[in-house]
Design a protein around this motif. Structure first.
Motif, PDB file in Angstrom:
ATOM      1  N   ASP A  69       0.823  -1.218   0.000  1.00 34.78           N
ATOM      2  CA  ASP A  69       0.000   0.000   0.000  1.00 34.78           C
ATOM      3  C   ASP A  69       0.855   1.265   0.000  1.00 34.78           C
ATOM      4  O   ASP A  69       0.548   2.227  -0.709  1.00 34.78           O
ATOM      5  CB  ASP A  69      -0.929   0.040   1.218  1.00 34.78           C
ATOM      6  CG  ASP A  69      -2.024  -1.019   1.146  1.00 34.78           C
ATOM      7  OD1 ASP A  69      -2.134  -1.724   0.116  1.00 34.78           O
ATOM      8  OD2 ASP A  69      -2.762  -1.150   2.140  1.00 34.78           O
ATOM      9  N   GLU A  70       1.946   1.257   0.784  1.00 32.71           N
ATOM     10  CA  GLU A  70       2.771   2.464   0.895  1.00 32.71           C
ATOM     11  C   GLU A  70       3.581   2.747  -0.369  1.00 32.71           C
ATOM     12  O   GLU A  70       4.204   3.799  -0.493  1.00 32.71           O
ATOM     13  CB  GLU A  70       3.688   2.393   2.119  1.00 32.71           C
ATOM     14  CG  GLU A  70       4.656   1.244   2.133  1.00 32.71           C
ATOM     15  CD  GLU A  70       4.140  -0.018   2.832  1.00 32.71           C
ATOM     16  OE1 GLU A  70       4.995  -0.800   3.268  1.00 32.71           O
ATOM     17  OE2 GLU A  70       2.921  -0.223   2.937  1.00 32.71           O
ATOM     18  N   HIS A  71       3.570   1.822  -1.340  1.00 31.03           N
ATOM     19  CA  HIS A  71       4.276   2.034  -2.605  1.00 31.03           C
ATOM     20  C   HIS A  71       3.359   2.560  -3.706  1.00 31.03           C
ATOM     21  O   HIS A  71       3.801   2.777  -4.829  1.00 31.03           O
ATOM     22  CB  HIS A  71       4.943   0.736  -3.066  1.00 31.03           C
ATOM     23  CG  HIS A  71       5.990   0.268  -2.115  1.00 31.03           C
ATOM     24  ND1 HIS A  71       6.518  -0.998  -2.161  1.00 31.03           N
ATOM     25  CD2 HIS A  71       6.617   0.886  -1.074  1.00 31.03           C
ATOM     26  CE1 HIS A  71       7.421  -1.135  -1.204  1.00 31.03           C
ATOM     27  NE2 HIS A  71       7.483  -0.010  -0.520  1.00 31.03           N
ATOM     28  N   ILE A  72       2.086   2.762  -3.355  1.00 32.07           N
ATOM     29  CA  ILE A  72       1.087   3.227  -4.325  1.00 32.07           C
ATOM     30  C   ILE A  72       0.966   4.743  -4.243  1.00 32.07           C
ATOM     31  O   ILE A  72       0.865   5.317  -3.160  1.00 32.07           O
ATOM     32  CB  ILE A  72      -0.279   2.556  -4.053  1.00 32.07           C
ATOM     33  CG1 ILE A  72      -0.129   1.023  -4.055  1.00 32.07           C
ATOM     34  CG2 ILE A  72      -1.330   3.020  -5.053  1.00 32.07           C
ATOM     35  CD1 ILE A  72       0.444   0.415  -5.318  1.00 32.07           C
ATOM     36  N   ASP A  73       0.974   5.391  -5.409  1.00 36.31           N
ATOM     37  CA  ASP A  73       0.917   6.855  -5.436  1.00 36.31           C
ATOM     38  C   ASP A  73      -0.521   7.365  -5.582  1.00 36.31           C
ATOM     39  O   ASP A  73      -1.475   6.583  -5.569  1.00 36.31           O
ATOM     40  CB  ASP A  73       1.843   7.421  -6.520  1.00 36.31           C
ATOM     41  CG  ASP A  73       1.394   7.104  -7.945  1.00 36.31           C
ATOM     42  OD1 ASP A  73       0.225   6.696  -8.160  1.00 36.31           O
ATOM     43  OD2 ASP A  73       2.211   7.285  -8.860  1.00 36.31           O
ATOM     44  N   PHE A  74      -0.675   8.668  -5.757  1.00 36.48           N
ATOM     45  CA  PHE A  74      -1.997   9.305  -5.836  1.00 36.48           C
ATOM     46  C   PHE A  74      -2.786   8.883  -7.070  1.00 36.48           C
ATOM     47  O   PHE A  74      -3.987   9.078  -7.136  1.00 36.48           O
ATOM     48  CB  PHE A  74      -1.849  10.834  -5.794  1.00 36.48           C
ATOM     49  CG  PHE A  74      -1.117  11.401  -6.972  1.00 36.48           C
ATOM     50  CD1 PHE A  74      -1.794  11.820  -8.097  1.00 36.48           C
ATOM     51  CD2 PHE A  74       0.272  11.493  -6.956  1.00 36.48           C
ATOM     52  CE1 PHE A  74      -1.112  12.324  -9.187  1.00 36.48           C
ATOM     53  CE2 PHE A  74       0.961  11.993  -8.040  1.00 36.48           C
ATOM     54  CZ  PHE A  74       0.277  12.410  -9.168  1.00 36.48           C
ATOM     55  N   GLN A  75      -2.125   8.266  -8.062  1.00 33.80           N
ATOM     56  CA  GLN A  75      -2.813   7.787  -9.264  1.00 33.80           C
ATOM     57  C   GLN A  75      -3.300   6.344  -9.104  1.00 33.80           C
ATOM     58  O   GLN A  75      -3.811   5.745 -10.034  1.00 33.80           O
ATOM     59  CB  GLN A  75      -1.866   7.833 -10.470  1.00 33.80           C
ATOM     60  CG  GLN A  75      -1.337   9.213 -10.778  1.00 33.80           C
ATOM     61  CD  GLN A  75      -0.290   9.157 -11.875  1.00 33.80           C
ATOM     62  OE1 GLN A  75      -0.635   9.322 -13.043  1.00 33.80           O
ATOM     63  NE2 GLN A  75       0.951   8.899 -11.500  1.00 33.80           N
ATOM     64  N   ASN A  76      -3.088   5.792  -7.893  1.00 36.41           N
ATOM     65  CA  ASN A  76      -3.434   4.408  -7.578  1.00 36.41           C
ATOM     66  C   ASN A  76      -2.612   3.388  -8.358  1.00 36.41           C
ATOM     67  O   ASN A  76      -3.086   2.289  -8.639  1.00 36.41           O
ATOM     68  CB  ASN A  76      -4.933   4.147  -7.742  1.00 36.41           C
ATOM     69  CG  ASN A  76      -5.724   4.828  -6.662  1.00 36.41           C
ATOM     70  OD1 ASN A  76      -5.315   4.834  -5.500  1.00 36.41           O
ATOM     71  ND2 ASN A  76      -6.841   5.428  -7.025  1.00 36.41           N
TER      72      ASN A  76
END
Length: 139
Positions: free
Chosen positions: A11-18
């Motif tokens: 989860d912590e590797h996912i950015d604002f673009q999902n």
């Protein structure tokens, strides 16, 4: 001699673009590569460093094909390749696969450096790499 490991996009590797932030793809490849180097090639990074031998990267080339998303379970592969002209350089061809489709492909190149600062590959490593194909310069 292909090696693979399965991971799940954190989860912590996912950015604002999902989608997974681009800087994390090389980390997953590193984790797989380090496990391969230790488990298959028998090179223990900690023990070797204590003996004055450090394995280091000299360069890498990475190509993104598609993106990973939160919770994706994916496979990272790692295959060693020897250098045609420089016997002190070792290459690792790697891919990240999602549902057997290429997400990212890369080649990481490196060597070992001893106390004298000169690049080399230890004899025991060279023995385990006997018969490994040469890198053709392609991803």
């Amino acid at each position: 001699m292909e090696y693979s490991k399965t991971y799940t996009a954190k989860d912590e590797h996912i950015d604002f673009q999902n989608i997974m932030d681009g800087l994390y793809y090389p980390f997953y490849m590193e984790w797989c590569r380090h496990d391969y180097i230790k488990e298959v090639l028998g090179f223990d990074f900690i023990k070797e460093a204590e003996n004055g031998v450090n394995m280091v990267l000299s360069k890498y080339t990475l190509q993104f094909v598609r993106s990973l998303k939160k919770g994706d379970e994916f496979v990272v592969t790692c295959s060693p390749l020897v250098d045609k002209t420089n016997k002190s350089v070792l290459h690792f061809k790697q891919t990240i696969l999602l549902n057997n489709k290429v997400v990212t492909k890369a080649v990481f190149s490196g060597t070992c450096v001893g106390a004298n600062g000169r690049p080399f590959l230890p004899e025991n490593l060279l023995e385990k790499l006997a018969g490994v194909p040469e890198w053709d310069g392609q991803l």
